[in-house]
Scaffold this active site. Structure first.
Site, PDB file in Angstrom:
ATOM      1  N   GLY A  10       2.759 -14.272  12.412  1.00  0.00           N
ATOM      2  CA  GLY A  10       1.491 -13.652  12.037  1.00  0.00           C
ATOM      3  C   GLY A  10       0.594 -14.619  11.281  1.00  0.00           C
ATOM      4  O   GLY A  10       0.944 -15.784  11.072  1.00  0.00           O
ATOM      5  N   ILE A  12      -0.508 -14.730   7.939  1.00  0.00           N
ATOM      6  CA  ILE A  12       0.007 -15.293   6.679  1.00  0.00           C
ATOM      7  C   ILE A  12       1.388 -15.915   6.895  1.00  0.00           C
ATOM      8  O   ILE A  12       1.670 -17.016   6.414  1.00  0.00           O
ATOM      9  CB  ILE A  12       0.071 -14.217   5.563  1.00  0.00           C
ATOM     10  CG1 ILE A  12      -1.327 -13.668   5.263  1.00  0.00           C
ATOM     11  CG2 ILE A  12       0.677 -14.807   4.275  1.00  0.00           C
ATOM     12  CD1 ILE A  12      -1.375 -12.554   4.221  1.00  0.00           C
ATOM     13  N   ASP A  31      10.012 -12.269  14.587  1.00  0.00           N
ATOM     14  CA  ASP A  31       8.726 -11.600  14.819  1.00  0.00           C
ATOM     15  C   ASP A  31       8.825 -10.904  16.174  1.00  0.00           C
ATOM     16  O   ASP A  31       9.385 -11.465  17.112  1.00  0.00           O
ATOM     17  CB  ASP A  31       7.589 -12.646  14.830  1.00  0.00           C
ATOM     18  CG  ASP A  31       6.214 -12.034  14.603  1.00  0.00           C
ATOM     19  OD1 ASP A  31       5.562 -12.418  13.617  1.00  0.00           O
ATOM     20  OD2 ASP A  31       5.807 -11.164  15.411  1.00  0.00           O
ATOM     21  N   GLY A  36       1.865 -10.768  15.857  1.00  0.00           N
ATOM     22  CA  GLY A  36       2.039 -12.222  15.737  1.00  0.00           C
ATOM     23  C   GLY A  36       1.799 -12.906  17.070  1.00  0.00           C
ATOM     24  O   GLY A  36       1.817 -12.258  18.121  1.00  0.00           O
ATOM     25  N   TYR A 149      -1.011   3.574   5.075  1.00  0.00           N
ATOM     26  CA  TYR A 149      -0.639   2.168   4.874  1.00  0.00           C
ATOM     27  C   TYR A 149      -0.371   1.934   3.384  1.00  0.00           C
ATOM     28  O   TYR A 149       0.637   1.335   2.999  1.00  0.00           O
ATOM     29  CB  TYR A 149      -1.756   1.251   5.379  1.00  0.00           C
ATOM     30  CG  TYR A 149      -1.464  -0.210   5.164  1.00  0.00           C
ATOM     31  CD1 TYR A 149      -0.636  -0.907   6.035  1.00  0.00           C
ATOM     32  CD2 TYR A 149      -2.016  -0.902   4.089  1.00  0.00           C
ATOM     33  CE1 TYR A 149      -0.356  -2.260   5.829  1.00  0.00           C
ATOM     34  CE2 TYR A 149      -1.751  -2.248   3.876  1.00  0.00           C
ATOM     35  CZ  TYR A 149      -0.922  -2.922   4.750  1.00  0.00           C
ATOM     36  OH  TYR A 149      -0.647  -4.252   4.541  1.00  0.00           O
ATOM     37  N   LYS A 153       3.277   1.013   1.841  1.00  0.00           N
ATOM     38  CA  LYS A 153       3.518  -0.197   1.045  1.00  0.00           C
ATOM     39  C   LYS A 153       4.014   0.171  -0.355  1.00  0.00           C
ATOM     40  O   LYS A 153       4.848  -0.527  -0.933  1.00  0.00           O
ATOM     41  CB  LYS A 153       2.251  -1.055   0.959  1.00  0.00           C
ATOM     42  CG  LYS A 153       1.964  -1.848   2.233  1.00  0.00           C
ATOM     43  CD  LYS A 153       2.937  -3.004   2.398  1.00  0.00           C
ATOM     44  CE  LYS A 153       2.720  -3.783   3.682  1.00  0.00           C
ATOM     45  NZ  LYS A 153       3.741  -4.829   3.912  1.00  0.00           N
TER      46      LYS A 153
END
Ligand code: UDP
Length: 322
Positions: A10, A12, A31, A36, A149, A153
């Site tokens: 991806g 980052i 991944d 990605g 989301y 998280k």
């Protein structure tokens, strides 16, 4: 060290993999290539210290094996981007919550040091002047899918802290604030920076949502990666939650102007109602500014790259790619 990067193809994750390789580590990327891209890591395929495993973090056996073979884990694999979250909240929650459970369980079993990539989205829509790691979270109704989301998280963070306290998992949690830089996908992750740059380079209208007075603090990828690596290596970060951010507040309208000027584009800046882009049931975060003192104190981390400089580098990358 031998290091596992989930989501290492991806945006980052691939920059993090590059940095770890440059430091001499052996890097294993897992991944599923849902977001990605092979292109983000192709330049490492000839490197004998790099390997790529195409696989899903929901595959507990695979993840267990990979974790066992590594000394440290950076867990970045996730469904990200407001558009993706709105289009598929179910997959967002399955991957981001269940998948993170799989990774943390494996890490706790093998007592491997882990970093969990979390998000400033966890703070929700609380428009306080500076978001401190200990601040309350302010979220809207569950009817608004966007908040799944944030909730996911936050649950990941709870999981990580519970594994830390109850099972002795060494883990640090990093909350990213609007990271940007080369390899952003203007269509995939959908970051406003990538979108505006591409609109400007194409001479298309730059689409500012709402009145454009909502603000963000954009953090250049080199700083995002630096904070992440420090979180994995500084002992005092163990069991801590840390904002990884540059506290340079910019309204989205200012961002549009800056991008237009920096690209030399003649694109017009247009206002698009939120509803036209995200549908009726949507809420935005009006203001998102980090407190950065904790990262400075615990990690000795201070984001270095000013927005203008980071935008220049990102624009150059998109230009070269054309
Ligand atoms: N945004 C915008 N135009 C676009 C895309 C995004 O004005 O074409 C706005 C979006 O509504 C939000 C901000 O830019 O207010 C940041 O959006 P992004 O999706 O990059 O990240 P967020 O911080 O909302 O997760």
């Amino acid at each position: 060290m031998r290091v596992l990067v989930t989501g290492g193809a991806g945006y980052i994750g691939s920059h993090l993999a590059d940095r770890l390789l440059a430091e001499g580590h052996t890097v294993v990327v897992v991944d599923d290539l849902s977001l990605g891209k092979v292109a983000n890591m192709q330049h490492n395929f000839e490197n004998s210290r790099f390997s790529f495993v195409e696989g899903d973090i929901l595959d507990a056996r695979l993840i267990g094996d990979l974790v066992d073979q590594c000394d440290a884990i950076y867990h970045l694999a996730a469904v990200v981007g407001v558009k993706h979250v709105l289009n598929d909240p179910l997959q967002t929650m399955i991957t981001n919550v269940w998948g993170t459970g799989v990774v943390l369980e494996a890490a706790a079993k093998s007592k491997r040091r882990a970093v969990l990539a979390s998000s400033s989205e966890v703070y929700g829509k609380g428009a306080v002047p500076r978001l401190d790691e200990d601040d309350d979270r302010v979220l809207g109704t569950t009817q608004v899918s966007r908040w799944c989301y944030s909730t996911g998280k936050a649950l990941d963070e709870h999981l990580a802290l519970a594994y830390h306290r109850q099972k002795g998992l060494p883990v640090a949690i990093v909350r990213y604030f609007n990271s940007y830089g080369p390899r952003l996908d203007p269509h995939g992750y959908g970051s406003v920076v990538a979108k505006f740059i591409n609109q400007a380079l194409d001479g298309q209208p730059i689409t500012v949502h709402g009145d454009g007075q909502q603000s963000r603090c954009f953090t250049y990828i080199d700083d995002t990666v630096e904070g992440t690596v420090l979180a994995a290596t500084v002992d005092a970060a163990n069991g801590e939650v840390l904002n990884i951010a540059r506290a340079e507040e910019t309204t989205i309208h200012q961002l549009a102007e800056t991008v237009r000027d920096a690209t030399g584009s003649s694109s017009e800046i247009t206002s698009v109602p939120y509803e036209a882009e995200y549908g009726k049931l949507f809420e935005d975060t009006r203001r998102r500014v980090p407190a950065v003192e904790k990262a400075e104190r615990v990690l000795r981390f201070r984001a270095q790259v000013p927005l203008a400089k980071g935008l220049e580098r990102t624009i150059n990358w998109f230009r070269d790619k054309r």
